[in-house]
Design an enzyme around this catalytic site. Structure first.
Site, PDB file in Angstrom:
ATOM      1  N   GLY A   1      -9.361   6.256   3.228  1.00  0.00           N
ATOM      2  CA  GLY A   1      -9.654   7.149   4.347  1.00  0.00           C
ATOM      3  C   GLY A   1      -8.419   7.905   4.811  1.00  0.00           C
ATOM      4  O   GLY A   1      -8.406   9.136   4.885  1.00  0.00           O
ATOM      5  N   THR A   2      -7.370   7.162   5.136  1.00  0.00           N
ATOM      6  CA  THR A   2      -6.118   7.781   5.591  1.00  0.00           C
ATOM      7  C   THR A   2      -5.021   7.769   4.537  1.00  0.00           C
ATOM      8  O   THR A   2      -4.023   8.475   4.684  1.00  0.00           O
ATOM      9  CB  THR A   2      -5.562   7.007   6.803  1.00  0.00           C
ATOM     10  OG1 THR A   2      -5.332   5.648   6.381  1.00  0.00           O
ATOM     11  CG2 THR A   2      -6.528   7.043   7.977  1.00  0.00           C
ATOM     12  N   GLY A   3      -5.165   6.928   3.532  1.00  0.00           N
ATOM     13  CA  GLY A   3      -4.091   6.704   2.559  1.00  0.00           C
ATOM     14  C   GLY A   3      -3.102   5.634   3.015  1.00  0.00           C
ATOM     15  O   GLY A   3      -2.277   5.170   2.229  1.00  0.00           O
ATOM     16  N   ILE A   4      -3.200   5.228   4.274  1.00  0.00           N
ATOM     17  CA  ILE A   4      -2.181   4.330   4.838  1.00  0.00           C
ATOM     18  C   ILE A   4      -2.287   2.913   4.264  1.00  0.00           C
ATOM     19  O   ILE A   4      -1.308   2.351   3.752  1.00  0.00           O
ATOM     20  CB  ILE A   4      -2.273   4.291   6.380  1.00  0.00           C
ATOM     21  CG1 ILE A   4      -1.964   5.669   6.973  1.00  0.00           C
ATOM     22  CG2 ILE A   4      -1.306   3.247   6.945  1.00  0.00           C
ATOM     23  CD1 ILE A   4      -2.275   5.787   8.470  1.00  0.00           C
ATOM     24  N   GLY A   5      -3.476   2.340   4.340  1.00  0.00           N
ATOM     25  CA  GLY A   5      -3.639   0.963   3.861  1.00  0.00           C
ATOM     26  C   GLY A   5      -3.317   0.852   2.382  1.00  0.00           C
ATOM     27  O   GLY A   5      -2.653  -0.108   1.939  1.00  0.00           O
TER      28      GLY A   5
ATOM     29  N   ARG B   1      22.312  11.177  -6.679  1.00  0.00           N
ATOM     30  CA  ARG B   1      22.442  10.241  -5.551  1.00  0.00           C
ATOM     31  C   ARG B   1      21.125   9.529  -5.257  1.00  0.00           C
ATOM     32  O   ARG B   1      21.108   8.415  -4.733  1.00  0.00           O
ATOM     33  CB  ARG B   1      22.962  10.957  -4.311  1.00  0.00           C
ATOM     34  CG  ARG B   1      22.005  11.980  -3.719  1.00  0.00           C
ATOM     35  CD  ARG B   1      22.670  12.818  -2.629  1.00  0.00           C
ATOM     36  NE  ARG B   1      21.748  13.721  -1.962  1.00  0.00           N
ATOM     37  CZ  ARG B   1      21.344  14.896  -2.451  1.00  0.00           C
ATOM     38  NH1 ARG B   1      21.779  15.291  -3.637  1.00  0.00           N
ATOM     39  NH2 ARG B   1      20.520  15.668  -1.776  1.00  0.00           N
TER      40      ARG B   1
ATOM     41  N   ASP C   1     -11.206   3.481  -2.360  1.00  0.00           N
ATOM     42  CA  ASP C   1     -12.249   2.697  -1.714  1.00  0.00           C
ATOM     43  C   ASP C   1     -13.449   3.623  -1.495  1.00  0.00           C
ATOM     44  O   ASP C   1     -13.491   4.751  -2.027  1.00  0.00           O
ATOM     45  CB  ASP C   1     -11.727   2.040  -0.427  1.00  0.00           C
ATOM     46  CG  ASP C   1     -11.458   3.035   0.695  1.00  0.00           C
ATOM     47  OD1 ASP C   1     -11.594   4.257   0.470  1.00  0.00           O
ATOM     48  OD2 ASP C   1     -11.117   2.591   1.810  1.00  0.00           O
ATOM     49  N   HIS C   2     -14.420   3.154  -0.702  1.00  0.00           N
ATOM     50  CA  HIS C   2     -15.622   3.959  -0.450  1.00  0.00           C
ATOM     51  C   HIS C   2     -15.279   5.292   0.216  1.00  0.00           C
ATOM     52  O   HIS C   2     -15.886   6.316  -0.091  1.00  0.00           O
ATOM     53  CB  HIS C   2     -16.598   3.174   0.429  1.00  0.00           C
ATOM     54  CG  HIS C   2     -15.957   2.626   1.672  1.00  0.00           C
ATOM     55  ND1 HIS C   2     -15.095   1.537   1.632  1.00  0.00           N
ATOM     56  CD2 HIS C   2     -16.015   3.010   2.969  1.00  0.00           C
ATOM     57  CE1 HIS C   2     -14.668   1.276   2.860  1.00  0.00           C
ATOM     58  NE2 HIS C   2     -15.205   2.166   3.689  1.00  0.00           N
TER      59      HIS C   2
HETATM   60  C1  RB5 Z   1     -11.958   2.303   5.586  1.00  0.00           C
HETATM   61  O1  RB5 Z   1     -12.782   2.439   6.680  1.00  0.00           O
HETATM   62  C2  RB5 Z   1     -10.536   2.694   5.936  1.00  0.00           C
HETATM   63  O2  RB5 Z   1      -9.980   1.729   6.797  1.00  0.00           O
HETATM   64  C3  RB5 Z   1      -9.699   2.875   4.701  1.00  0.00           C
HETATM   65  O3  RB5 Z   1     -10.289   3.828   3.885  1.00  0.00           O
HETATM   66  C4  RB5 Z   1      -8.276   3.332   4.905  1.00  0.00           C
HETATM   67  O4  RB5 Z   1      -8.208   4.430   5.739  1.00  0.00           O
HETATM   68  C5  RB5 Z   1      -7.295   2.279   5.234  1.00  0.00           C
HETATM   69  O5  RB5 Z   1      -6.098   2.512   5.428  1.00  0.00           O
END
Ligand code: RB5
Length: 147
Positions: free
Chosen positions: A66-70, A132, A8-9
Site C-alpha cells: 500500500g505505502t511501500g513502507i512495511g 565515496r 501484497d493485496h
Molecule cells: C495493507 O493494508 C498495508 O498495511 C500494506 O499494504 C502496506 O502499506 C504496509 O506497509
C-alpha cells in the site's frame, strides 16, 4: 536483467501491470506473488523478493504494497539487500546512484500505475556512482557481517 517482483493485496493490480511492462522491456521477471487481491501479509512477499536478490540470483527486486513502507522495512532485514522506498524521480535515481539499491519499494496506494512504471524504468536504468558511495555502503555490509 532478472527481476523478482512481489506484492501484497494492495499492490497486486499494480504488480500485474508492472510485470508486463518489465517483460516487454526485455527483462526476465520472476513473480513471487501474491496472486489475487485477497488480503495477505506484505511481509511474506517482501521477504521472498529480498531473498530472490540475496540468495537466488535475481539482479534486482521490486516490491509493491500500500505505502511501500512495511515492505521496505522487511526487505532490509535480509542480508545484502539495500531496499529503497521511492516516491519520485529524484529518490528513484539517487537510490541507485548513491545507495546502489538492489530492491525498489513502491506504494501502490500512493502512486498511479503509470508513475510506478516510469519510476521503475528510471531506477533500473540509473547506474551506481561508486567512489565515496562504495565506501559508505561497504560500511553497511561490514555491520551486517558483525550483527
Ligand atoms: C495493507 O493494508 C498495508 O498495511 C500494506 O499494504 C502496506 O502499506 C504496509 O506497509
Amino acid at each position: 536483467m532478472k527481476i523478482a517482483i512481489g506484492s501484497d493485496h494492495a499492490g497486486f493490480r499494480a504488480k500485474e501491470t508492472l510485470k508486463l511492462a518489465l517483460a516487454a522491456a526485455g527483462h526476465v521477471v520472476e513473480d513471487v506473488g501474491t496472486r489475487s487481491e485477497d488480503s495477505v501479509d506484505y511481509t511474506d512477499f517482501a521477504l521472498k523478493v529480498a531473498e530472490a536478490v540475496s540468495k537466488h540470483g535475481a539482479d534486482r527486486g521490486v516490491i509493491l504494497c500500500g505505502t511501500g513502507i512495511g515492505s521496505c522495512i522487511a526487505a532490509n532485514k535480509v542480508k545484502g539487500v539495500r531496499a529503497a522506498l521511492v516516491h519520485d524521480g529524484f529518490t528513484a535515481e539517487m537510490s541507485r546512484r548513491h545507495n546502489d539499491a538492489n530492491v525498489l519499494c513502491l506504494g501502490a496506494r500512493v502512486l498511479a500505475d503509470d508513475r510506478i512504471r516510469e519510476l521503475t524504468r528510471l531506477w533500473i536504468e540509473a547506474p551506481f556512482d561508486g567512489g565515496r558511495h562504495e565506501r559508505r555502503i561497504g560500511k553497511i555490509g561490514e555491520y551486517e557481517k558483525k550483527a
